[in-house]
Design an enzyme around this catalytic site. Structure first.
Site, PDB file in Angstrom:
ATOM      1  N   GLU A   1      -0.562  18.693  -6.762  1.00 50.92           N
ATOM      2  CA  GLU A   1      -1.905  18.725  -7.332  1.00 50.92           C
ATOM      3  C   GLU A   1      -2.885  17.788  -6.621  1.00 50.92           C
ATOM      4  O   GLU A   1      -4.048  17.764  -6.956  1.00 50.92           O
ATOM      5  CB  GLU A   1      -1.828  18.366  -8.826  1.00 50.92           C
ATOM      6  CG  GLU A   1      -0.938  19.293  -9.631  1.00 50.92           C
ATOM      7  CD  GLU A   1       0.576  19.009  -9.522  1.00 50.92           C
ATOM      8  OE1 GLU A   1       1.350  19.828 -10.028  1.00 50.92           O
ATOM      9  OE2 GLU A   1       0.971  17.984  -8.926  1.00 50.92           O
ATOM     10  N   SER A   2      -2.469  16.973  -5.679  1.00 47.81           N
ATOM     11  CA  SER A   2      -3.269  16.118  -4.804  1.00 47.81           C
ATOM     12  C   SER A   2      -2.535  14.831  -4.477  1.00 47.81           C
ATOM     13  O   SER A   2      -1.569  14.861  -3.744  1.00 47.81           O
ATOM     14  CB  SER A   2      -4.671  15.844  -5.334  1.00 47.81           C
ATOM     15  OG  SER A   2      -5.445  15.311  -4.276  1.00 47.81           O
TER      16      SER A   2
ATOM     17  N   CYS B   1      -5.832  18.157  -9.072  1.00 45.36           N
ATOM     18  CA  CYS B   1      -6.553  19.430  -9.089  1.00 45.36           C
ATOM     19  C   CYS B   1      -5.918  20.327 -10.141  1.00 45.36           C
ATOM     20  O   CYS B   1      -4.727  20.211 -10.420  1.00 45.36           O
ATOM     21  CB  CYS B   1      -6.473  20.105  -7.718  1.00 45.36           C
ATOM     22  SG  CYS B   1      -7.218  19.124  -6.410  1.00 45.36           S
TER      23      CYS B   1
ATOM     24  N   HIS C   1      -3.351   0.087  -3.364  1.00 47.52           N
ATOM     25  CA  HIS C   1      -3.263  -1.107  -2.522  1.00 47.52           C
ATOM     26  C   HIS C   1      -3.257  -2.291  -3.462  1.00 47.52           C
ATOM     27  O   HIS C   1      -4.091  -2.367  -4.367  1.00 47.52           O
ATOM     28  CB  HIS C   1      -4.426  -1.220  -1.528  1.00 47.52           C
ATOM     29  CG  HIS C   1      -4.231  -2.356  -0.592  1.00 47.52           C
ATOM     30  ND1 HIS C   1      -3.344  -2.305   0.471  1.00 47.52           N
ATOM     31  CD2 HIS C   1      -4.764  -3.600  -0.574  1.00 47.52           C
ATOM     32  CE1 HIS C   1      -3.360  -3.465   1.098  1.00 47.52           C
ATOM     33  NE2 HIS C   1      -4.207  -4.266   0.482  1.00 47.52           N
TER      34      HIS C   1
ATOM     35  N   SER D   1       0.863  -1.181   0.000  1.00 48.57           N
ATOM     36  CA  SER D   1       0.000   0.000   0.000  1.00 48.57           C
ATOM     37  C   SER D   1       0.895   1.224   0.000  1.00 48.57           C
ATOM     38  O   SER D   1       1.984   1.199   0.580  1.00 48.57           O
ATOM     39  CB  SER D   1      -0.894   0.069   1.247  1.00 48.57           C
ATOM     40  OG  SER D   1      -1.965  -0.819   1.138  1.00 48.57           O
TER      41      SER D   1
END
Length: 127
Positions: free
Chosen positions: A62-63, A83, A68, A55
């Site tokens: 930008e985010s 974003c 996983h 994971s």
């Protein structure tokens, strides 16, 4: 209407066990997917599970990109959230699928933070 961001939710199937179970390979692929899409990588963290699975998250300006893996099933759950207009999350998604050796990808794009045009300060909430 305009969205603040685009969020790709991807179900990635038929991937190579040896890739999905290798924390360094998953980390490298995720970071390079962000870079390939034109994102600016800020931080990343990955964890290897026992007996298998990885994971992790790559935080971008930008985010984020998150994953996983279930290597024993050849499956990875991936989300790529960006974003702004500079980064295309589909570029990152396609890069991931290719480098995981995916046979099949089922992906959906969700627009995040829908804003009415001309009223950027007011978010539209449908309840």
């Amino acid at each position: 209407m305009q969205a603040l961001g685009r969020h790709i939710l991807a179900e990635v199937y038929g991937c190579k066990f040896e890739v999905l179970n290798d924390i360094k390979k998953v980390e490298d692929i995720m970071i390079n997917a962000a870079l390939e899409a034109g994102a600016e990588v800020r931080e990343f963290v990955f964890h290897k599970f026992s007996p298998q699975g990885v994971s992790g998250v790559v935080v971008i300006s930008e985010s984020h990109l998150a994953i996983h893996t279930w290597p024993e099933l050849g499956y990875a759950a991936v989300d790529v959230f960006t974003c702004g207009d500079k980064v295309d999350p589909w570029d990152a998604c396609n890069y991931l699928a290719k480098h995981f050796g995916a046979e099949y990808v089922n992906a959906t794009e969700v627009k995040r933070g829908i804003i009415e045009q001309g009223q950027e300060e007011r978010l539209v909430v449908n309840i």
